[in-house]
Design a protein around this motif. Structure first.
Motif, mmCIF file in Angstrom:
data_model
loop_
_atom_site.group_PDB
_atom_site.id
_atom_site.type_symbol
_atom_site.label_atom_id
_atom_site.label_comp_id
_atom_site.label_asym_id
_atom_site.label_seq_id
_atom_site.Cartn_x
_atom_site.Cartn_y
_atom_site.Cartn_z
ATOM 1 N N SER A 146 -1.960 4.343 8.419
ATOM 2 C CA SER A 146 -2.396 3.465 7.453
ATOM 3 C C SER A 146 -3.384 2.218 8.032
ATOM 4 O O SER A 146 -3.613 2.027 9.215
ATOM 5 C CB SER A 146 -1.164 2.631 6.991
ATOM 6 O OG SER A 146 -0.566 1.830 7.847
ATOM 7 N N THR B 222 -3.030 0.048 3.020
ATOM 8 C CA THR B 222 -3.013 1.431 2.482
ATOM 9 C C THR B 222 -3.080 2.610 3.299
ATOM 10 O O THR B 222 -3.626 2.557 4.300
ATOM 11 C CB THR B 222 -4.233 1.422 1.410
ATOM 12 O OG1 THR B 222 -4.164 2.747 0.646
ATOM 13 C CG2 THR B 222 -5.631 1.621 1.982
ATOM 14 N N ASP B 223 -2.650 3.818 2.727
ATOM 15 C CA ASP B 223 -2.672 4.910 3.494
ATOM 16 C C ASP B 223 -3.404 6.033 2.649
ATOM 17 O O ASP B 223 -3.459 7.267 2.815
ATOM 18 C CB ASP B 223 -1.302 5.635 4.144
ATOM 19 C CG ASP B 223 -0.475 5.719 2.803
ATOM 20 O OD1 ASP B 223 -0.711 5.526 1.599
ATOM 21 O OD2 ASP B 223 0.851 6.403 3.412
#
Length: 78
Positions: free
Chosen positions: A37, A53-54
């Protein structure tokens, strides 16, 4: 510090932070390999917003946003 849930909200908040204090704003990115991430922080020492975020799609959006912010910072535009 505030974690923003959606990319759209982060984008608006990051632009607002930059426009309010263009000479003080900085952006920091940190990649967490174990979780795959990316965490991005935009701050002007008064307001600090973060986004994590990933998602590959959101990474592309972040790349574009950071590129635009860096272009404005390098050119001195407001």
């Amino acid at each position: 510090m505030v974690f923003v849930e959606t990319f759209e909200d982060f984008e608006k908040a990051a632009e607002r932070v930059y426009l309010n204090a263009p000479m003080k704003t900085r952006c920091v990115m940190k990649y967490d390999h174990s979780n795959s991430s990316l965490q991005v922080k935009v701050t002007d020492n008064t307001v600090c917003i973060q986004f994590k975020t990933d998602s590959q799609q959101e990474l592309k959006k972040l790349e574009k946003l950071i590129g635009n912010l860096m272009k404005h910072m390098a050119s001195g535009e407001r």
